[in-house]
Design an enzyme around this catalytic site. Structure first.
Site, PDB file in Angstrom:
ATOM      1  N   HIS A 106       0.828  -1.215   0.000  1.00  0.00           N
ATOM      2  CA  HIS A 106       0.000   0.000   0.000  1.00  0.00           C
ATOM      3  C   HIS A 106       0.860   1.262   0.000  1.00  0.00           C
ATOM      4  CE1 HIS A 106      -2.880   2.733   2.414  1.00  0.00           C
ATOM      5  NE2 HIS A 106      -3.433   2.574   1.222  1.00  0.00           N
ATOM      6  N   HIS A 155      -0.726  10.615  -2.723  1.00  0.00           N
ATOM      7  CA  HIS A 155      -2.037  10.199  -2.237  1.00  0.00           C
ATOM      8  C   HIS A 155      -3.056  11.332  -2.136  1.00  0.00           C
ATOM      9  CE1 HIS A 155      -5.135   9.360   0.799  1.00  0.00           C
ATOM     10  NE2 HIS A 155      -5.126   8.145   0.264  1.00  0.00           N
TER      11      HIS A 155
END
Ligand code: G3P
Ligand code: MG
Length: 246
Positions: free
Chosen positions: A6, A48
């Site tokens: 991730h 992100h």
């Protein structure tokens, strides 16, 4: 069960940086998950948040910076007391590296909050350039982005991202859209949903698996993958389990 890192090996290294991606590969992950946004001058970049404040020493929106301006910022602000410099990677830079080492990638298209114009085409162009069509899958909280990707690459594997509220009949939903995977927040993932997805032939890659109990449960339930900040731990546990050492 696949180990999907991730934002790279984000438990130990600055998320969504080339360092975190290289370390995830060294840790033996099967795939890397990353997030794509777009700069003011139309460059796809790996970061992100829609804004720079949390992870870099800059502030404001990614879309208000040119790529050249963005490259001066340190994306390792949260690590090493900010003493080490790691730039925000371009998506092109990442793909060049992934093509070189054969890494598979889960590309999360960050269009849930701001819908970047033509982001899917920009991403597709770079994937074609590096011949990565067979080495990537796509996910997004904005399912319109996934539908667009399917228009560009009809064979593409797509994962329907949802938060902890989930979708009641997720398997049927994914199958109806031609999406092969469901990507739920593990916090809201029930056994019933896992079973319904599997009945519909939909694989599950859940996030974010940083807890051994979650890892064991998803393994027992035959989920397709775990999206984790700790790929090294998940790799070691799954390898032991498969050799019947656990
Ligand atoms: O793709 C799984 C996960 O990355 C989705 O949430 O906010 O970490 O991008 P987020
Ligand atoms: Mg993500």
């Amino acid at each position: 069960m696949k180990v999907i890192a991730h934002r790279g090996y984000s438990g130990k290294y600055p998320e969504n940086t080339m360092l975190a991606f290289q370390k995830a590969a060294e840790a033996g992950c099967d795939e890397i998950e990353l997030d794509v946004q777009v700069t003011k001058d139309g460059v796809a970049v790996v970061i992100h948040d829609e804004t720079l404040d949390r992870t870099t020493d800059g502030s404001g929106a990614v879309r208000d910076y040119t790529f050249e301006e963005l490259r001066k910022l340190n994306a390792a602000k949260l690590f090493y007391g900010g003493t080490v410099f790691e730039p925000v990677p371009s998506f092109n830079e990442y793909c060049r590296w992934a093509a070189g080492c054969g890494m598979s990638t889960n590309i999360e298209i960050k269009t849930g909050i701001y819908y970047y114009r033509d982001i899917e085409e920009k991403i597709a162009e770079i994937i074609r350039k590096y011949h990565l069509e067979e080495k990537v899958m796509f996910s997004s909280f904005n399912h319109i982005s996934l539908a667009k990707i399917k228009q560009i690459f009809p064979q593409a594997k797509c994962g329907v991202l949802v938060d902890d509220k989930g979708i009641g009949n997720a398997g049927y939903y994914c199958k109806s859209g031609g999406f092969a995977y469901y990507h739920p927040d593990v916090k809201g993932l029930t056994d019933e949903t896992i079973e319904e997805c599997h009945r519909e032939g939909i694989g599950i890659n859940a996030w974010t698996i940083n807890d051994m109990g979650d890892l064991e449960r998803l393994y027992e339930k035959k989920c397709a993958g775990v999206i984790t900040n700790y790929p090294e731990v998940c790799r070691a546990w799954i390898d032991c389990r498969e050799r019947k050492m656990l």
